[in-house]
Design an enzyme around this catalytic site. Structure first.
Site, PDB file in Angstrom:
ATOM      1  N   LYS A  63       0.813  -1.213   0.000  1.00  0.00           N
ATOM      2  CA  LYS A  63       0.000   0.000   0.000  1.00  0.00           C
ATOM      3  C   LYS A  63       0.849   1.267   0.000  1.00  0.00           C
ATOM      4  CE  LYS A  63      -3.969  -2.111   2.378  1.00  0.00           C
ATOM      5  NZ  LYS A  63      -3.369  -3.417   2.707  1.00  0.00           N
TER       6      LYS A  63
ATOM      7  N   GLU B 249      -9.373   0.749  -5.833  1.00  0.00           N
ATOM      8  CA  GLU B 249     -10.335   1.047  -4.776  1.00  0.00           C
ATOM      9  C   GLU B 249     -10.175   2.477  -4.268  1.00  0.00           C
ATOM     10  OE1 GLU B 249     -10.362  -1.887  -1.734  1.00  0.00           O
ATOM     11  OE2 GLU B 249     -10.594  -3.554  -3.122  1.00  0.00           O
TER      12      GLU B 249
ATOM     13  N   ARG C 188      -5.831  -8.628  -8.944  1.00  0.00           N
ATOM     14  CA  ARG C 188      -6.421  -9.954  -9.135  1.00  0.00           C
ATOM     15  C   ARG C 188      -7.893  -9.791  -9.467  1.00  0.00           C
ATOM     16  NH1 ARG C 188      -9.386 -10.092  -4.455  1.00  0.00           N
ATOM     17  NH2 ARG C 188      -8.472  -9.135  -2.598  1.00  0.00           N
TER      18      ARG C 188
END
Length: 676
Positions: A116, A275, A297
């Site tokens: 991240k 996201e 994925r």
């Protein structure tokens, strides 16, 4: 296109991938652990090979064993599904080095986006919106405290590696930071082998909206619109839908362009999800969202995207991995209607969503919506992995119709043998805020009292249960009777009257049953419930007996492929032990007899027991230490989650039977208390 595909996963995603591979004429290879040797994905594959013991680290996470199996059986491609090795860059590289196609992005893209902190830096470089936070390499407690004070509270601690809600903690003030850091780092290390964390400003009333992107090896990149995944529990997604409620074209354009910028920065190919977190305190705004992370994925929620665009994303994955160009350009991808997905999990909402395991029972039927399942009736649901049983996906002309279709499915879904969240989901589909599209990640907590299981056994449920109890009593002395031949106190020229006693959960009930030629009624404490006789039907099911209660003679319901008059309102499973009532996805039990294990004479509250198999992460306290009710005494890791085990009373610790790291079985006594 490939000839043979090994699927390095299990459960519903393995079955889902096989479905597409079979349609494309590709032979499939399943892998399995000892816990899954008789699993559905093993039965449905063309070939299957054992990896090792039940623990994922000894089986599904053994990339070396998976590659060996692929080579032995001649696979020319490996699909990792999601979870396990799906975002493991070293495994993707090992596949490529072995001359086997990895159905996913390139290893360097997985590395760039898999951490991240690195992903945040890339997003900043391309101008995508990023929340204030800290994601540098320095991980000392003092540095993290300094940065937390700079960012401000409340804030989030997030594991740098991995996903799925693991290693995330909310911190309200500096006082709670140290303990939250310890807990987040411990969970991150256990889940991902990396205890590094980052800090991020917490968005109040957040919405979680993500963009499905797809790239190929020829430089083509498209988006397939957005999904709203705001309905979450403990940061685990429960409901996903597309399009996002309240989405406008202006916001969608800003959102998808940000996602494509990030994907282009790492030359992304195959399926991926970018996201974002939105400020959910008002209407969606083009400047009201920030990048969270990228999942390199296929996602659990990909079926809702497939529904609105009419495409098979697994087929796209396979074609892109085989070197083909994307089948469509951006302008050719059209959105139609709305879709919603619910995750049906083996958890008990009435007991804090405690995971459950056992043999799946229930009533099979022809669903009107898409069901992606990794289990059939009679399969054992293991306690070794995550709690997902299946996904129910409804597609309608608009959002209200999609929700209605999903609610109808959940209200008639009958699953026994394990605890599930079906009733909880059915009530969620009727929640006014959800119906109005007022979704955010805290909605389930806000509506907890409304979504909880209905209290007790009302008179109508008691009437149904009493009928079932009478049937169960008949089973003890002969063949299965018709409900019209019950030992129900029938008398010539007079209404039947009988007192019935049975045990429910958790009380014992005594009620008065009256019956005549047309109905059976139950009375308890001034409350009454009535069941019409002409709405009762009896059907055999899988060696047990099932009584169906129908409520509308103008409709026809399908039961094991046979049409019966009336849509099902409730289902009674009757055997010699007792009765199980299933209504709107919720389950009630009625017992004829009960045994109480109280051999040592102790109050049950004196023992802190393991609610399910798992590993003891940490034990707090020592013998003779004073404790208060609700105080955390131990942390159990099971089915990918940590469960805090608390003191059930004020008192003292009498004895501790476990240590950190010990594996325990369900029901094991971990700590014994003594009263003050």
């Amino acid at each position: 296109m490939f000839n043979t595909l090994l699927i390095a996963n299990r459960g519903e995603i393995a079955c889902r991938i096989m479905r597409t591979a079979r349609r494309l004429g590709i032979s499939t290879i399943a892998v399995y652990s000892d816990a899954d040797q008789n699993a559905k994905h093993v039965r449905e594959a063309d070939h299957a090979i054992r990896l090792g013991p039940a623990a994922a680290r000894d089986s599904y996470l053994r990339g070396d064993l998976i590659l060996k199996a692929a080579q032995e059986l001649g696979a020319d491609a490996i699909h990792p599904g999601y979870g396990f090795l799906s975002e493991n860059a070293d495994f993707a590289q090992a596949c490529t080095s072995a001359g086997i196609a990895f159905v996913g992005p390139r290893p360097d893209a997985i590395r760039d986006m898999g951490l991240k902190d690195r992903a945040k830096a890339i997003a900043q470089q391309v101008g995508a919106p990023v929340l204030p936070g800290y994601w540098e390499a320095e991980q000392s407690t003092e540095r993290l405290k300094t940065e937390a004070d700079r960012i401000g509270f409340p804030l989030l601690i997030k594991a740098v590696a991995g996903g799925g809600g693991r290693g995330i903690r909310v911190v309200e003030s500096l006082d709670g930071l140290a303990l939250a850091l310890q807990s987040a780092k411990r969970e991150a290390a256990a889940a991902f082998g990396d205890d590094r964390v980052m800090l991020e400003r917490l968005v109040l009333c957040p919405r979680h909206i993500e963009v499905q992107i797809f790239g190929d090896l020829h430089g083509n990149l498209v988006h397939l619109f957005e999904r709203d995944c705001s309905i979450q529990r403990r940061r685990q997604k429960l409901i996903e839908e597309a399009p996002a409620p309240g989405m406008t074209e202006a916001v969608r354009d800003s959102l998808t362009q940000a996602a494509l910028k990030i994907a282009r920065a790492v030359h992304y190919c195959n399926a991926g999800t970018v996201e974002f977190v939105f400020d959910g305190q008002g209407p969606l705004r083009p400047d009201g969202f920030w990048f969270l992370e990228m999942n390199t994925r296929l996602q659990v929620e990909h079926p809702v995207t497939e529904a609105i665009v009419g495409l098979d994303l697994v087929e796209w994955q396979l074609r892109v991995a085989a070197g083909e160009k994307l089948p469509l350009n951006q302008a050719d991808i059209i959105m139609t209607g709305a879709a919603i997905e619910a995750r049906l999990v083996a958890e008990d909402p009435s007991k804090g969503f405690l995971p459950s395991s056992g043999v799946l029972g229930g009533l099979s039927h022809q669903s009107k919506i898409r069901i992606d399942s990794g289990f059939d009736l009679g399969d054992r649901f293991p306690d070794t992995y995550d709690s997902l049983i299946e996904k129910a996906i409804a597609h309608g002309q608009d959002r209200p119709q999609a929700i209605r279709l999903l609610q109808q499915e959940l209200s008639t879904r009958v699953v026994t043998g394990i605890k599930t969240n079906i009733g909880y989901l059915e009530r969620l589909c009727r929640l006014p805020a959800f119906l109005q599209g007022e979704v955010h990640t805290g909605l389930l907590e806000e509506a907890a009292s409304v979504l909880s299981k209905p209290d007790g056994y009302d008179a109508r449920r008691l009437a149904l249960g009493a009928i079932g109890v009478q049937v169960a009593r008949e089973l003890e002395i002969g063949d299965f009777p018709s409900p019209f031949n019950l030992a129900d106190g029938w008398r010539l020229n007079a209404n039947a009257h009988l007192a019935v006693h049975f045990e429910g959960e958790p009380d014992t009930y005594s009620l008065s049953i009256k019956s005549d030629a047309t109905q059976i009624s139950a009375s308890i404490a001034g409350d009454h419930g009535v069941v019409a006789r002409n709405l009762l039907q009896v059907v055999g099911q899988s060696g047990a007996w099932t009584m169906l209660i129908a409520h509308d003679k103008n409709h026809r319901a399908m039961v094991d492929g046979d049409a019966t008059i009336g849509s099902i309102a409730a289902t009674l499973f009757v055997d010699k032990v007792g009765v199980t009532l299933v209504e709107n996805g919720e389950v009630w039990h009625y017992r004829l007899t009960s045994t109480h294990d109280n051999s040592d004479g102790l109050d049950a509250s004196d023992d802190i027991q393991a609610p399910l198999p798992g590993k003891i992460v940490m034990v707090y306290g020592k013998p003779n230490q004073q404790v208060k009710q609700g105080q955390v005494l131990a942390v159990l890791e099971a089915m990918k989650m940590e469960h805090a085990l608390t003191a059930t009373r004020d008192g003292f610790i009498q004895e501790i039977y476990v240590q950190d790291g010990r594996q325990v079985k369900a029901g094991d006594t971990l700590i014994r208390l003594k009263p003050e």
